[in-house]
Design a protein around this motif. Structure first.
Motif, short mmCIF file in Angstrom:
data_model
loop_
_atom_site.label_atom_id
_atom_site.label_comp_id
_atom_site.label_asym_id
_atom_site.label_seq_id
_atom_site.Cartn_x
_atom_site.Cartn_y
_atom_site.Cartn_z
N GLN A 10 0.83 12.73 8.28
CA GLN A 10 0.29 11.85 9.32
C GLN A 10 1.06 12.01 10.63
O GLN A 10 0.46 12.14 11.71
CB GLN A 10 0.35 10.40 8.83
N HIS A 58 -9.24 6.34 3.47
CA HIS A 58 -9.66 7.54 4.20
C HIS A 58 -10.79 7.18 5.14
O HIS A 58 -11.74 6.49 4.77
CB HIS A 58 -10.10 8.63 3.24
N ARG A 115 0.82 -1.21 0.00
CA ARG A 115 0.00 0.00 0.00
C ARG A 115 0.86 1.26 0.00
O ARG A 115 0.55 2.23 -0.68
CB ARG A 115 -0.91 0.01 1.23
N LYS A 116 1.94 1.22 0.76
CA LYS A 116 2.81 2.40 0.82
C LYS A 116 3.52 2.62 -0.51
O LYS A 116 3.67 3.76 -0.97
CB LYS A 116 3.81 2.21 1.95
N ALA A 121 2.27 12.20 2.45
CA ALA A 121 1.24 11.54 3.25
C ALA A 121 1.80 11.12 4.60
O ALA A 121 1.17 11.33 5.66
CB ALA A 121 0.69 10.34 2.48
N ALA A 122 3.00 10.54 4.61
CA ALA A 122 3.59 10.09 5.88
C ALA A 122 3.95 11.28 6.77
O ALA A 122 3.72 11.26 7.99
CB ALA A 122 4.83 9.25 5.60
N ARG A 153 -2.55 18.92 0.27
CA ARG A 153 -2.57 18.09 1.47
C ARG A 153 -2.28 18.93 2.71
O ARG A 153 -2.78 18.64 3.80
CB ARG A 153 -1.56 16.96 1.33
N THR A 193 -4.27 4.64 -0.04
CA THR A 193 -4.64 4.95 1.34
C THR A 193 -6.13 4.79 1.51
O THR A 193 -6.90 4.94 0.55
CB THR A 193 -4.23 6.39 1.70
#
Length: 492
Positions: free
Chosen positions: A462, A414, A406-407, A458-459, A425, A412
């Motif tokens: 997060q 949601h 997935r990474k 994204a990471a 983002r 991802t």
């Protein structure tokens, strides 16, 4: 006959002996008023009418126009002869005397519009000379030089073209020298002879490039045209449907290009060096939103949809989450109360069977202890159930992928519904109320971290969200600790 009649005939007013002066004065005034002069009738006959004046004045009329009174002498016109064609002579009226026009046979005034095409003229020897040249590759492809054309037939063709101004359908209809010739053969031979004539007489003539004629292309064009005109209604409808679908695809492609250009303009924004701390509060965010809206209306094309306000959207998300939590908490309490009521009202002993019917002293309305929900609560519950189903479906689709896959693929899941359209983002980073936001900013500055990450992947986003939640939790604990210490100091 009395005296009054005589006076009336002689138009003499008799003297009145009546004692009324007003009547005599009125008669005298009426006699002094002039009578209108009427033409077209004798005076004696008109006077016999007396006071009965006719409503319409009779005047003499004539059926003809008045004679024209002119001092100038009229111009003479002559019925003269003119030459319409070299073989036909006609006559028409011409302004001028006969003596001036005698002995002249002028041409028609419309002769200047009778223009004829200038086609090449050649003798039989010249024809044999320039036709003896080897055929070019274009002539071999068209097949114009294959059939044998005599000089008489070529001269007959040129005479028809000269007479009918190269109207090929008329020329083909009048062509009777050889019935086996088609219209394509006639045209190909005409252009071939003209091209070879100019190549022999004037090789530098600019008309040589326009004298090329492809017989095969003309036949294929007519074949395509015949096929086009012989289509059925079903084929025409199918073609129109295909055209409509192609237009839809073109519009979709155009819209996609516009959206891509807008996204590229959004990503290719200039980097600012000014301090952004003033835009970290709610007031600063609203001010920045208004400035961007005004700038968009002033510089860019007018867009009916206003830009999205991330601050207002975040507040709406907080309100929705709060309502969902309250609804879940309320449902949990309702289920717990319902279980307690069932345990109290229906006790079950080990040796006695379970009673399904209600007790005599119990009302039917007490059987359902769950309160009725209003329309808004039902709608919120349906929305929550739908989102839960979507989440379960997404998890079912992604169950075959592990975390690393997935990474690597960038897939991802949601937990909340995303707004349609393109967004940054970094605009989805959580914000807090001004009193807490200022403390969070000060903590980040003490840690040496920016308020917003420089590379919001994204990471990174997060981890940044997790850091913000922990900072807020620590600030809340510190506030509670300060409150307890203050109360402890008051007690001492």
């Amino acid at each position: 006959m009395s005296s009054s009649d005589i006076f009336d005939v002689l138009n003499i007013q008799p003297k009145s002996s009546s004692p009324h002066p007003q009547t005599s004065q009125s008669n005298a005034g009426s006699s002094k008023t002039p009578k209108p002069q009427v033409t077209g009738m004798q005076r004696e006959l008109y006077n016999l009418l007396g006071d009965n004046t006719p409503p319409i004045v009779i005047q003499p009329t004539s059926k003809f126009k008045d004679r024209l009174v002119s001092l100038t002498k009229p111009s003479p016109w002559t019925y003269a002869e003119f030459e319409a064609t070299p073989y036909v002579k006609l006559r028409h009226w011409v302004k001028g005397s006969k003596e001036l026009l005698e002995g002249q046979s002028p041409k028609s005034s419309f002769a200047k519009y009778d223009q004829k095409l200038t086609l090449p003229e050649f003798t039989e020897a010249e024809y044999q000379e320039f036709m003896a040249q080897p055929a070019t590759q274009a002539e071999k492809d068209t097949g114009a030089g294959k059939p044998a054309w005599s000089y008489e037939e070529v001269q007959y063709l040129f005479d028809l073209c000269r007479r009918y101004d190269m109207r090929w359908y008329i020329v083909y209809d009048r062509y009777s020298y050889d019935e086996s010739r088609t219209m394509e053969d006639i045209r190909a031979m005409f252009y071939t002879v003209c091209q070879k004539y100019f190549q022999a007489k004037d090789p530098g003539n600019p008309m040589l490039s326009s004298l090329s004629y492809s017989k095969e292309q003309e036949i294929q064009r007519k074949r395509y045209l015949t096929r086009l005109l012989s289509r059925s209604a079903a084929e025409i409808a199918e073609e129109e449907a295909l055209i409509m679908e192609s237009r839809k695809f073109e519009m979709a492609a155009k819209k996609t290009l516009q959206e891509r250009e807008a996204m590229l303009r959004l990503l290719d924004h200039p980097q600012g060096d000014a301090n952004v701390s003033q835009f970290l509060t709610s007031q600063g965010m609203n001010q920045l939103y208004n400035n961007l809206l005004n700038d968009k209306q002033r510089r860019r094309k007018p867009d009916p949809s206003p830009p999205e306000n991330p601050w207002m959207k975040q507040q709406q998300q907080f309100a929705q989450q709060k309502q969902q939590l309250q609804l879940q908490h309320q449902q949990h309490h309702q289920l717990r109360d319902q279980k307690r009521i069932e345990v109290k009202t229906d006790p079950v002993t080990p040796g006695s069977p379970k009673q399904d019917s209600p007790s005599p002293g119990r009302k039917p309305s007490d059987q359902s202890a769950a309160p009725r929900m209003n329309k808004k609560q039902k709608l919120e519950m349906q929305t929550a159930m739908r989102r839960k189903q979507d989440s379960e479906y997404a998890q079912h689709l992604l169950k075959n992928f592990n975390a690393e896959e997935r990474k690597s693929l960038g897939v991802t899941l949601h937990g909340e519904k995303l707004a349609p359209g393109v967004f940054l983002r970094s605009s989805k980073i959580s914000t807090f109320k001004p009193s807490i936001q200022n403390k969070v900013v000060s903590v980040l500055q003490e840690l040496g971290l920016p308020v917003r990450p420089a590379m919001p992947s994204a990471a990174v986003v997060q981890h940044h969200e997790e850091l913000l939640r922990r900072i807020v939790t620590l600030l809340d604990l510190k506030r509670q600790q300060d409150k307890l210490e203050a109360e402890k100091a008051i007690v001492k």
